[in-house]
Design an enzyme around this catalytic site. Sequence first.
Site, PDB file in Angstrom:
ATOM      1  CG  ASP A   1      -9.820  59.147  26.244  1.00 30.39           C
ATOM      2  OD1 ASP A   1      -9.954  58.326  26.977  1.00 30.39           O
ATOM      3  OD2 ASP A   1     -10.942  60.105  26.007  1.00 30.39           O
TER       4      ASP A   1
ATOM      5  CG  ASP B   1      -7.108  65.306  23.122  1.00 29.43           C
ATOM      6  OD1 ASP B   1      -7.762  64.449  23.050  1.00 29.43           O
ATOM      7  OD2 ASP B   1      -6.762  64.953  24.548  1.00 29.43           O
TER       8      ASP B   1
END
Length: 379
Positions: free
Chosen positions: A95, A274
Amino acid sequence: MPRLSFQLQATDTATAARAGEITTDHGTIQTPIFMPVGTVATVKAVHTRELEQDVKAQIILGNTYHLYLRPGLSILEQAGGLHKFNGWNKPILTDSGGYQVFSLSERRKLNEEGAMFQSHIDGSKHLFTPEKVMDIQRIIGADIIMAFDECPPYPCEYSYAKKSMELTHRWLRRCIKRFDSTEPRYGYDQTLFPILQGSVFKDLRKASAEEVASLDREGNAIGGLSVGEPAEQMYEMTGLVCEILPKNKPRYLMGVGTPANILECIALGVDMFDCVMPTRNGRNGMLFTSEGIINIKNEKWKSDFSPLDPQVGGYVNTFYSKAYLRHLIVAGELLGGQIASLQNLSFYLWLVGQARQHILAGTFGEWKKQMMEKVTRRL
């Protein structure tokens, strides 16, 4: 040869659920898939061996913001990248830090150049620009790296969401330019996923999905959801953009979520998920199981010597009893959080694996109805 390839293997007839396979230089990923969150180079309390053997994880997530601060880029580069640093030899997604910058609203300033923020560790100031974030993720060495975006808060005014989305799009083009002009550091390919935004406004989500789709990258991510909006709005926005995003590219819904959220969004056409929930909630005594949700601290489990979740299987689920895990959690033993984290993660991977099997078999719709009843009930 593409940096990442995706083969769509089946689409459910009753829903938009898909089964596919993503191929990277660190291995294949069968979708739909859940990615355990390894924010600071570790999935909390879980050994790499257990992630592979018990959880059966196929890809894990790291975070650019946290890894940049600790252990730092110098250490990661000396190690040969995150894979060698933490011993995980399968795919990794990072990320970009956009969500962390969003969550540091009291410690950051945004402008066209990027985001200036203060470290939550020592208060030092740092500037993240789209270019710098690409360079950082190259050094970390993830197989899939995310574009730098602004994640608007919920709720927010339409004018703010529109301005934020347009900034994200401008940053995205800078990310692509930088990414495409640089090379991987460690001898394997890396892939950039754009992130679309737009808060809960249909026209903005549609515009962002169209913008992202037009860029024709190897995969796409849906950001800015699961930030406090009602689940119905999350599903509405997800369904809307999945109808626009290319069918031949994987779709990643960031930061989602509960087992019920995941099942609903698989049905809408999402491939990748996620969330910190399995490990965070596990450390606090909440178990997600194939029969429902358990608060293991409750007195009712004190003398229940049945295994945690034999249907899911694996060492942790079949070896340890509910009574033993309750004892560990109540006593504050570190092993309790470890077992609970492993149980929850193995359940999440089992759930998406079951979803995949039912999509391939053409029975996903009916199975989903049965599972929704189970995963939302409290035991």
